[in-house]
Design an enzyme around this catalytic site. Structure first.
Site, PDB file in Angstrom:
ATOM      1  N   GLU A   1      48.970  37.297  40.058  1.00 29.29           N
ATOM      2  CA  GLU A   1      49.138  37.379  38.595  1.00 29.29           C
ATOM      3  C   GLU A   1      47.843  37.736  38.153  1.00 29.29           C
ATOM      4  O   GLU A   1      47.767  37.798  36.854  1.00 29.29           O
ATOM      5  CB  GLU A   1      49.803  36.074  38.192  1.00 29.29           C
ATOM      6  CG  GLU A   1      48.814  34.789  38.442  1.00 29.29           C
ATOM      7  CD  GLU A   1      48.831  34.301  39.881  1.00 29.29           C
ATOM      8  OE1 GLU A   1      47.989  33.179  39.827  1.00 29.29           O
ATOM      9  OE2 GLU A   1      49.449  34.929  40.608  1.00 29.29           O
TER      10      GLU A   1
ATOM     11  N   CYS B 267      38.147  37.884  52.746  1.00 29.60           N
ATOM     12  CA  CYS B 267      38.515  36.564  53.804  1.00 29.60           C
ATOM     13  C   CYS B 267      37.655  36.811  55.005  1.00 29.60           C
ATOM     14  O   CYS B 267      37.503  36.101  55.866  1.00 29.60           O
ATOM     15  CB  CYS B 267      40.150  36.786  54.071  1.00 29.60           C
ATOM     16  SG  CYS B 267      40.679  38.137  54.600  1.00 29.60           S
TER      17      CYS B 267
END
Length: 527
Positions: free
Chosen positions: A205, A310
């Site tokens: 989002e 990551c």
């Protein structure tokens, strides 16, 4: 619609993908993000919206709906209705769509990258790399005619053959993170779709624009209506995906807490799940390493994308005399340019949000409070013309120990923590005692050292003089331990296995008349 969208400039592209401007005075300049349901971009009827900000200015650039229950149901129903005909579509037809799709992504790479920079903050060159790494997955799955081959063993018994085929699951879902708005969606829906599944995606989002444009390009490539659908939202949308009985598989990339939650909830509902989660990636620097190359690689891997990867190499472990290189590492970090992502020469842009900046700064301070040495502090950086942006400059914390918060937590910002050890074995023990297993690297010119490291280290992805060892898509992303939960890993062979199930067929065609024999009731033994 897609053809007209692709001819628009950046502002027009944003309006076409995200919808008309609202009538609200406060949001009069912000378009609204649409849903994709059964091939149509539609406006949400929700009254609950999420603001998307440009991280360099914190200005609202679009508003994302929290999809209503009926809208999410419509997306799943469209995917379910499209599945039978799509699963029966020939593999050559699906392959041709992917050939066209990868071509359209290449043609529109810059537009996708600009949307990433606008909403996520990456530099344009880094955003283009985001798209390219996802594009490589699409290019690889164009070989689906080979990847989806089954196995055959004729004459396994008298007049009997056995063979296998890989068949699609049905409706699959993907939940993507903010830090790779193009790459991670391309790890998911193209692989699922080319195998014959239909898909419901929930992009982050915080930056949905790249995924929306990628969906438009997929439609332009010939993906039938209903094969790809997009919903938006936060917790309710995640729970919907985990719980819906028609969704057979869930892919997720994100944080530890969310990954554990999604894996447990979706698994309890009988779904296949793959979750890439947190990381604390270590780079081991041996005294015999190539100093110039190693220091440059460390800076790029630690501070690139403002550390919001990551696979960021966020922890440097200097072995023995290699610690003498730390002052030169600081000099290289100081030379990096912090600026808005669309500015020429920018090396790293802002963090995704003010909350992310606050968290990073707090974690830096824990290092100071717990006795570490702050060699380079990027917390007070100010970028001219972007004073309201979420900027943190390259930061280096030395004399760190494994009990410190800045070591135990994934900082997810442009922060490098440094630990010193005496031997390679000490470094290996340190890393293997860390709960994460996403990626690691060693810098050395000694082949025996490299071999020892790769054999003893308990981490899914290992680089030898490669700081971010993310495998190309003919392999699979193989993070392990606390960095991954699920059935099989992303893309490559394991990715295709995740989105398909094996059907085994055993057939018997007698070559002689057996009408004179009597019925056999014992367990058959093949001969």
């Amino acid at each position: 619609m897609a053809a007209s969208v692709l001819r628009l400039g950046r502002a027009g592209l944003s309006r076409a993908l995200f919808g008309a401007r609202t009538g609200s005075c406060y949001y009069s300049s912000a378009p609204t993000t649409k849903l994709l349901i059964n091939g149509q971009m539609v406006d949400s009827t929700t009254s609950d919206w999420i603001d998307v900000h440009n991280p360099a200015t914190n200005e609202v650039v679009t508003r994302v709906p929290k999809s209503t229950q009926s809208e999410m149901e419509a997306a799943v129903n469209a995917a379910q209705a499209a599945f039978p005909s799509w699963a029966e579509t020939t593999i050559l037809t699906r392959q041709q769509i992917m050939f066209k799709y990868q071509h359209l992504i290449k043609e529109n790479l810059r537009k996708i990258a600009e949307l990433i920079t606008l909403e996520q903050g990456k530099t344009l060159v880094d955003a283009e790399g985001d798209v390219m790494r996802g594009l490589q997955v699409v290019e690889h799955i164009c070989s689906i005619t080979s990847l989806q081959l089954g196995e055959t063993l004729p004459s396994i018994a008298k007049d009997m053959d056995t063979y296998t085929m890989r068949v699609p699951l049905g409706v699959c879902a993907g939940i993507t993170p903010f830090n790779f708005p193009a790459m991670i969606p391309l790890w998911m829906f193209p692989v699922a779709a080319v195998a014959g599944n239909t898909v419901v995606m929930k992009p982050s989002e915080r930056d949905p624009g790249a995924c929306m444009l990628l969906a438009e390009l997929a439609k332009e490539a010939g993906l039938p209506d209903g094969v790809l659908n997009i919903i938006h939202g936060q917790h309710d949308a995640v729970n919907f995906v985990c719980d819906h009985p028609l969704i057979r598989a869930v892919s997720f990339v994100g944080s530890d807490q969310a990954g554990v939650y999604i894996h447990e909830r979706a698994s309890k509902n009988g779904k296949r799940v793959q979750c890439n989660m947190g990381a604390k990636n270590h780079g081991v620097i041996m005294p015999d390493a190539n100093k110039e190359n190693t220091l440059n690689q460390l800076c790029g891997a630690a501070f690139g994308a403002a550390g919001q990867r990551c696979m960021a190499l966020s922890t440097a472990v200097f072995v023995g005399e290699a610690k003498e290189w730390i002052p030169e590492l600081i000099d290289r970090a100081k030379a990096l340019k912090v600026d808005a992502g669309d500015q020429p020469g920018a090396d790293l842009g802002p963090l995704i949000s003010p909350q992310a900046k606050s968290r990073v700064c707090e974690l830096i301070q824990t290092g100071v409070d717990e006795g570490a040495e702050l060699l380079l502090d990027g917390r007070d950086i100010s970028v001219k013309g972007y004073e309201n942006g979420n900027f943190v400059g390259p930061t280096v914390i030395s004399s760190v120990t494994t009990d410190m918060t800045c070591y135990k937590e994934e900082i997810f910002g442009p922060v490098l923590v440094i630990l010193n050890v005496d031997t390679l074995d000490d470094a290996i023990d340190l890393i293997n005692n860390n709960p994460y297993g996403n990626g690691t690297a060693i810098f050395t010119t000694n082949g025996a050292t490299a071999r020892t490291y790769t054999e003893k280290i308990d981490v899914g992805q290992v680089g030898i003089n490669v700081p971010i060892p993310v495998p190309l898509p003919m392999f699979s992303f193989t993070g392990s331990r606390g960095s991954f939960r699920g059935d099989t890993n992303f893309y490559g062979k394991q990715g295709l296995q995740f989105y398909t199930q094996v059907k085994t067929i055993t057939q018997l065609w007698r070559s002689e008349d057996v009408s004179h024999t009597k019925a056999a009731v014992a367990m058959p033994v093949m001969k």
